[in-house]
Every structure is written in structure tokens, then in C-alpha cells.
Design a protein around this motif. Structure first.
Motif, short mmCIF file in Angstrom:
data_model
loop_
_atom_site.label_atom_id
_atom_site.label_comp_id
_atom_site.label_asym_id
_atom_site.label_seq_id
_atom_site.Cartn_x
_atom_site.Cartn_y
_atom_site.Cartn_z
N MET A 1 0.76 -1.13 0.46
CA MET A 1 0.19 0.22 0.73
C MET A 1 0.82 1.11 0.25
O MET A 1 1.46 1.36 1.08
CB MET A 1 -0.83 0.50 1.06
CG MET A 1 -2.09 0.78 1.13
SD MET A 1 -2.98 0.78 2.52
CE MET A 1 -2.73 2.20 3.55
N SER A 2 0.82 2.09 -1.36
CA SER A 2 1.53 3.11 -1.10
C SER A 2 0.95 4.18 0.18
O SER A 2 -0.43 4.48 0.37
CB SER A 2 1.54 3.68 -2.43
OG SER A 2 0.54 3.92 -2.55
N THR A 3 1.42 5.16 0.25
CA THR A 3 1.53 6.37 1.21
C THR A 3 0.90 7.45 0.82
O THR A 3 1.41 7.94 0.22
CB THR A 3 2.92 6.65 2.23
OG1 THR A 3 3.78 5.98 2.55
CG2 THR A 3 2.88 8.02 3.29
N LYS A 4 -0.42 7.89 0.73
CA LYS A 4 -1.17 9.34 0.94
C LYS A 4 0.10 10.54 0.93
O LYS A 4 0.38 10.51 2.33
CB LYS A 4 -2.27 9.79 1.92
CG LYS A 4 -2.87 8.07 1.09
CD LYS A 4 -4.42 7.82 1.21
CE LYS A 4 -4.74 6.93 0.67
NZ LYS A 4 -6.73 7.36 1.39
N HIS A 5 0.07 11.53 0.42
CA HIS A 5 0.72 12.13 0.25
C HIS A 5 -0.08 13.73 0.61
O HIS A 5 -1.35 13.85 0.17
CB HIS A 5 1.80 12.89 -0.84
CG HIS A 5 2.65 12.05 -0.87
ND1 HIS A 5 4.11 11.89 -0.06
CD2 HIS A 5 2.80 10.10 -1.34
CE1 HIS A 5 4.52 11.14 -0.28
NE2 HIS A 5 3.58 10.49 -1.56
N THR A 31 -0.24 14.59 9.82
CA THR A 31 0.73 14.05 9.63
C THR A 31 0.05 13.40 11.35
O THR A 31 0.92 12.06 11.51
CB THR A 31 1.48 15.15 11.05
OG1 THR A 31 2.16 16.21 9.45
CG2 THR A 31 2.78 15.05 11.17
N VAL A 32 -0.83 13.55 11.66
CA VAL A 32 -0.97 12.79 13.67
C VAL A 32 -1.46 11.65 12.41
O VAL A 32 -1.92 10.43 13.06
CB VAL A 32 -2.44 13.39 14.21
CG1 VAL A 32 -2.69 12.69 14.88
CG2 VAL A 32 -0.69 14.58 15.31
N LYS A 33 -2.37 11.56 11.54
CA LYS A 33 -3.09 10.27 10.94
C LYS A 33 -1.99 9.70 9.82
O LYS A 33 -2.71 8.57 9.24
CB LYS A 33 -3.85 11.14 9.89
CG LYS A 33 -5.09 11.31 10.95
CD LYS A 33 -6.67 11.71 10.29
CE LYS A 33 -7.43 12.43 10.89
NZ LYS A 33 -8.63 13.22 10.11
N GLY A 34 -0.72 10.02 10.21
CA GLY A 34 0.12 8.51 9.25
C GLY A 34 0.68 9.31 7.89
O GLY A 34 0.82 8.68 7.09
#
Length: 64
Positions: A1-5, A31-34
Motif C-alpha cells: 500500500m502506498s503512502t498518501k501525500h 501528520t497525526v493520521k500518518g
């Protein structure tokens, strides 16, 4: 799974302004949500939508 930006673009000359405080909150929430957050601060990047004579110095200072 890719990181969301998330890209946050903002501009204000004073770091103690309401705009700055809101930008800080907008940056903190994902940021808090990763999520990965990229910040583009147009003022500190010397952004000027109207390129004028003499603006090259600012552009050179940021490595453009």
C-alpha cells in the motif's frame, strides 16, 4: 500500500500571524493520521507571481 501525500501551500510574511497558526494546524492534522505532508511556503521561497526586473537575486538565493 502506498503512502498518501498532502501538499500544503501557504504564504504570509509573519510567522506569528493567524494564517501561520492555521497552516500549522493544517500541517499537523494529516501528520497525526500518518500521512506524509509536504509544505510549500511561498513567502519564504521568495515566490512572486509577477517576475520583475531585479527579482533574479531572490531567485538565485534559493538556488533556482
Amino acid at each position: 500500500m502506498s503512502t498518501k501525500h498532502v501538499l500544503v501551500v501557504w504564504e504570509h510574511p509573519r510567522t506569528n500571524s493567524l494564517t501561520s497558526a492555521i497552516a500549522g494546524d493544517v500541517i499537523a492534522e494529516p501528520t497525526v493520521k500518518g500521512l506524509e505532508v509536504d509544505v510549500l511556503d511561498l513567502y519564504r521561497d521568495c515566490f512572486n507571481p509577477v517576475r520583475a526586473t531585479g527579482s533574479e537575486r531572490c531567485y538565485e538565493l534559493i538556488g533556482g
